[in-house]
Design a protein around this motif. Structure first.
Motif, PDB file in Angstrom:
ATOM      1  N   GLY A  71       1.001  -1.343  -0.260  1.00  0.00           N
ATOM      2  CA  GLY A  71      -0.352  -0.053   0.103  1.00  0.00           C
ATOM      3  C   GLY A  71       0.835   1.248  -0.013  1.00  0.00           C
ATOM      4  O   GLY A  71       0.432   2.123  -0.288  1.00  0.00           O
ATOM      5  N   LEU A  72       1.767   1.000   0.653  1.00  0.00           N
ATOM      6  CA  LEU A  72       2.934   2.455   0.629  1.00  0.00           C
ATOM      7  C   LEU A  72       3.426   2.470  -0.320  1.00  0.00           C
ATOM      8  O   LEU A  72       3.308   3.100  -1.237  1.00  0.00           O
ATOM      9  N   LYS A  73       3.667   0.919  -1.164  1.00  0.00           N
ATOM     10  CA  LYS A  73       4.527   1.503  -2.913  1.00  0.00           C
ATOM     11  C   LYS A  73       3.250   2.759  -3.216  1.00  0.00           C
ATOM     12  O   LYS A  73       3.391   3.026  -4.359  1.00  0.00           O
ATOM     13  N   TRP A  74       2.138   1.870  -3.404  1.00  0.00           N
ATOM     14  CA  TRP A  74       0.584   2.684  -4.379  1.00  0.00           C
ATOM     15  C   TRP A  74       0.707   3.530  -4.163  1.00  0.00           C
ATOM     16  O   TRP A  74       0.633   5.043  -5.526  1.00  0.00           O
ATOM     17  N   GLY A  75       1.135   3.519  -2.600  1.00  0.00           N
ATOM     18  CA  GLY A  75       0.896   5.562  -2.376  1.00  0.00           C
ATOM     19  C   GLY A  75       2.059   6.746  -3.060  1.00  0.00           C
ATOM     20  O   GLY A  75       1.417   7.555  -2.696  1.00  0.00           O
ATOM     21  N   PHE A  76       2.975   6.098  -2.978  1.00  0.00           N
ATOM     22  CA  PHE A  76       4.300   6.773  -3.810  1.00  0.00           C
ATOM     23  C   PHE A  76       4.375   7.225  -5.011  1.00  0.00           C
ATOM     24  O   PHE A  76       4.006   8.476  -5.934  1.00  0.00           O
ATOM     25  N   ILE A  77       2.985   6.584  -5.845  1.00  0.00           N
ATOM     26  CA  ILE A  77       2.343   7.031  -7.452  1.00  0.00           C
ATOM     27  C   ILE A  77       2.364   8.193  -7.186  1.00  0.00           C
ATOM     28  O   ILE A  77       1.187   8.415  -6.441  1.00  0.00           O
ATOM     29  N   PRO A  78       2.585   9.990  -7.235  1.00  0.00           N
ATOM     30  CA  PRO A  78       1.908  10.948  -7.874  1.00  0.00           C
ATOM     31  C   PRO A  78       1.055  10.950  -8.537  1.00  0.00           C
ATOM     32  O   PRO A  78       0.400  10.934  -9.410  1.00  0.00           O
ATOM     33  N   GLN A  79      -0.241  11.798  -7.723  1.00  0.00           N
ATOM     34  CA  GLN A  79      -1.789  11.784  -8.685  1.00  0.00           C
ATOM     35  C   GLN A  79      -1.884  13.171  -8.824  1.00  0.00           C
ATOM     36  O   GLN A  79      -1.439  14.323  -8.557  1.00  0.00           O
ATOM     37  N   GLY A  80      -1.898  13.608 -10.074  1.00  0.00           N
ATOM     38  CA  GLY A  80      -2.915  15.130 -11.059  1.00  0.00           C
ATOM     39  C   GLY A  80      -1.356  15.250 -11.427  1.00  0.00           C
ATOM     40  O   GLY A  80      -1.403  16.112 -11.792  1.00  0.00           O
ATOM     41  N   ASP A  81      -0.667  14.198 -11.841  1.00  0.00           N
ATOM     42  CA  ASP A  81       0.894  14.789 -12.419  1.00  0.00           C
ATOM     43  C   ASP A  81       0.902  15.213 -13.881  1.00  0.00           C
ATOM     44  O   ASP A  81       1.583  15.297 -14.458  1.00  0.00           O
ATOM     45  N   GLY A  82      -0.716  14.408 -14.181  1.00  0.00           N
ATOM     46  CA  GLY A  82      -0.684  14.647 -15.680  1.00  0.00           C
ATOM     47  C   GLY A  82       0.110  13.524 -16.652  1.00  0.00           C
ATOM     48  O   GLY A  82       0.602  13.866 -17.857  1.00  0.00           O
ATOM     49  N   LYS A  83       0.343  12.574 -15.851  1.00  0.00           N
ATOM     50  CA  LYS A  83       2.143  11.912 -17.003  1.00  0.00           C
ATOM     51  C   LYS A  83       1.226  10.449 -16.686  1.00  0.00           C
ATOM     52  O   LYS A  83       0.155  10.001 -15.517  1.00  0.00           O
ATOM     53  N   PRO A  84       1.655   9.767 -17.586  1.00  0.00           N
ATOM     54  CA  PRO A  84       0.249   8.262 -17.606  1.00  0.00           C
ATOM     55  C   PRO A  84       1.008   8.003 -16.809  1.00  0.00           C
ATOM     56  O   PRO A  84       2.759   8.092 -16.511  1.00  0.00           O
ATOM     57  N   HIS A  85       0.812   6.446 -15.211  1.00  0.00           N
ATOM     58  CA  HIS A  85       0.704   5.678 -14.369  1.00  0.00           C
ATOM     59  C   HIS A  85       1.326   4.396 -15.477  1.00  0.00           C
ATOM     60  O   HIS A  85       0.474   3.673 -16.636  1.00  0.00           O
ATOM     61  N   TYR A  86       1.536   3.726 -15.398  1.00  0.00           N
ATOM     62  CA  TYR A  86       1.787   2.027 -15.466  1.00  0.00           C
ATOM     63  C   TYR A  86       1.949   1.330 -14.114  1.00  0.00           C
ATOM     64  O   TYR A  86       2.672   1.519 -13.090  1.00  0.00           O
ATOM     65  N   LEU A  87       1.678  -0.056 -14.385  1.00  0.00           N
ATOM     66  CA  LEU A  87       1.587  -0.911 -12.976  1.00  0.00           C
ATOM     67  C   LEU A  87       2.442  -2.583 -14.112  1.00  0.00           C
ATOM     68  O   LEU A  87       1.940  -2.314 -15.177  1.00  0.00           O
TER      69      LEU A  87
END
Ligand SMILES: Cc1cc2nc3c(=O)[nH]c(=O)nc-3n(C[C@H](O)[C@H](O)[C@H](O)COP(=O)(O)O)c2cc1C
Ligand code: SF4
Length: 438
Positions: A71-87
């Motif tokens: 959960g901590l790792k997922w929480g590190f993903i910046p939100q609202g940054d306008g970049k694509p996110h990947y899993l």
């Protein structure tokens, strides 16, 4: 063969493995009949941040070896940054002795696919990858089939279950290199480069795949997500120990009656696992074992009652790693086993940094000398000195892991080394292996 007592059998907690023996468990129809995609329906109604909080509350820790809180790792993903996110799912499973992710993908691939969709939704990714090792042809075939079935049923693609959420999932086969399991080497390989670790920081959470925020998680970690969504954090925490929650798939191999995967609450002991696995093979007595693959320091017979969770194994001087429990008996030689593992690390070293590239090269040669009956007492100091120069000085964990069995076998089984050096044990290798060894 020992028959497990009822209280030991009760330690089995099939959660990730619960469908493995159902007929055609890999087909979407069977999966749907057995709770499949119910967690996704529930998750898509929740806010992504609440899902991240749920995983934090469950205490789920990564099943890829390091036990990092998911959960901590997922929480590190910046939100609202306008970049694509990947899993990116790490399905490389290369650690010697480890055999939990490939059976999961072969028998229950939809468990992983469903976990991928929920995790991607939580971190706001619209593209996910499963990086599977190239040799795992059968598992990859099952996985690709499952992904297609999920697309056909509207669980993947555009507007999943009419939620407005879109996700594309790609299964990518690597070429088969242990280093490509290291998360940053994996990302390089996925981008089409030679698989070698990246310098960190920056970490994948901000600069991962294509320099965008990326979560890299192990197969077992992601497959744990649907049951947590369905059962809740408290149910998950009712299994395992305080800091190592949930069930874990322990892969048992070696001198035991019934090798295989045993899913138990974390904190089970080797004594209990052995009981479940029918005990040691007739005529064999436990001598040494790895708690989590060959990169984790060896333990000995005196460690039979160590709780196999992250804290318990660390307190005993080793690492839980991938819970690949390889069991050796009094008829196995710890010096030879360590040599074989070193041959592996030497072969798989990517060559990027000097301590690992050169250190493993030289240690293999010292082992060959010892096993050919030409070792000296100084060789033992050379081995420890070389390990000292690899551990903590290598660019990635491969180098560190290579030293584990060397230092631990010298700690517990130094006499075995001395027996080769002083001529009490017959050489195991011929002098031909010594070409270029001095
Ligand atoms: C040499 C090396 C090989 C690795 N191989 C794997 C692997 O095959 N599968 C895996 O999940 N993690 C592997 N890891 C660990 C990954 O770098 C990473 O920590 C993991 O995928 C994170 O997932 P988790 O948080 O779900 O455990 C390896 C690490 C090293 C140093
Ligand atoms: S430790 Fe080994 S595998 Fe890792 S970067 Fe250095 S040479 Fe490559």
């Amino acid at each position: 063969m020992t028959t497990p007592r009822p209280e030991t059998v009760a330690k089995l907690t099939p959660v990730l493995t619960k469908r493995w023996l159902s007929p055609d468990a890999w087909r979407i129809g069977t999966y749907e009949q057995l709770d499949g995609y119910a967690a996704l329906r529930k998750a898509l109604k929740a806010h992504p941040d609440d899902l991240i909080q749920l995983i934090k509350d469950s205490g789920l820790r990564g099943r890829g070896g390091a036990g990092f809180p998911t959960g901590l790792k997922w929480g590190f993903i910046p939100q609202g940054d306008g970049k694509p996110h990947y899993l990116v799912v790490n399905a490389d499973e290369g650690e010697p002795g480890t055999c939990k992710d490939l059976p999961l993908m072969t028998h229950d691939p939809h468990a992983l696919v469903e976990g991928v969709i929920i995790a991607s939704y939580a971190i706001r990714a619209s593209r996910a990858y499963i990086y599977i090792r190239g040799e795992a042809v059968h598992a990859a075939r099952r996985l690709r089939n499952a992904v297609q079935e999920a697309y056909d049923k509207g669980y993947l693609g555009r507007n999943i279950l009419r939620s407005g959420y879109d996700l594309e999932l790609v299964v990518h086969s690597g070429a088969g290199a242990y280093i490509c399991g290291e998360e940053t080497a994996l990302l390089d390989s996925l981008e089409g480069f030679r698989g070698q670790p990246r310098l960190r920081p920056p970490f994948p959470a901000t600069h991962g795949l294509y320099a965008s925020p990326t979560v890299v998680n192990n197969v077992g970690t992601i497959a744990s997500v649907p049951p947590i969504v369905l059962g809740g954090a408290d149910w998950w925490k009712s299994m395992g120990t305080e800091k190592s929650s949930g069930p874990m798939i322990y892969s048992l191999s070696g001198r035991i009656v019934n090798p295989g995967q045993y899913e138990c609450s974390m904190g089970v002991t080797l004594r209990e696992l052995l009981e479940l696995a029918g005990g040691m093979q007739p005529g064999h007595n436990l001598r040494f074992w790895t708690p989590g693959g060959s990169s984790t320091p060896l333990l000995a017979a005196e460690h039979l009652d160590v709780p196999l969770d992250f804290e318990g194994v660390a307190a005993a001087g080793s690492i839980l790693g991938t819970t690949a429990t390889q069991i050796f008996s009094d008829q196995d030689c710890p010096v030879y086993a360590t040599y074989r593992w070193l041959e592996f690390y030497h072969h798989e070293s990517c060559g990027k940094c000097t301590p690992c590239r050169e250190g493993n090269y030289w240690m293999v040669r010292v082992y060959r000398r010892i096993l050919a009956g030409q070792g000296t007492h100084e060789d033992l100091d050379t081995l420890l000195d070389t390990c000292d120069n690899i551990l903590g000085r290598s660019f990635c964990g491969l180098g560190d892991g290579a030293t584990s069995s060397v230092t631990s076998s010298l700690k517990y089984f130094k006499q075995d080394y001395l027996d080769y050096i002083e001529g009490r044990t017959a050489p195991k290798l011929s002098e031909k292996t010594l070409v270029g060894a001095h």
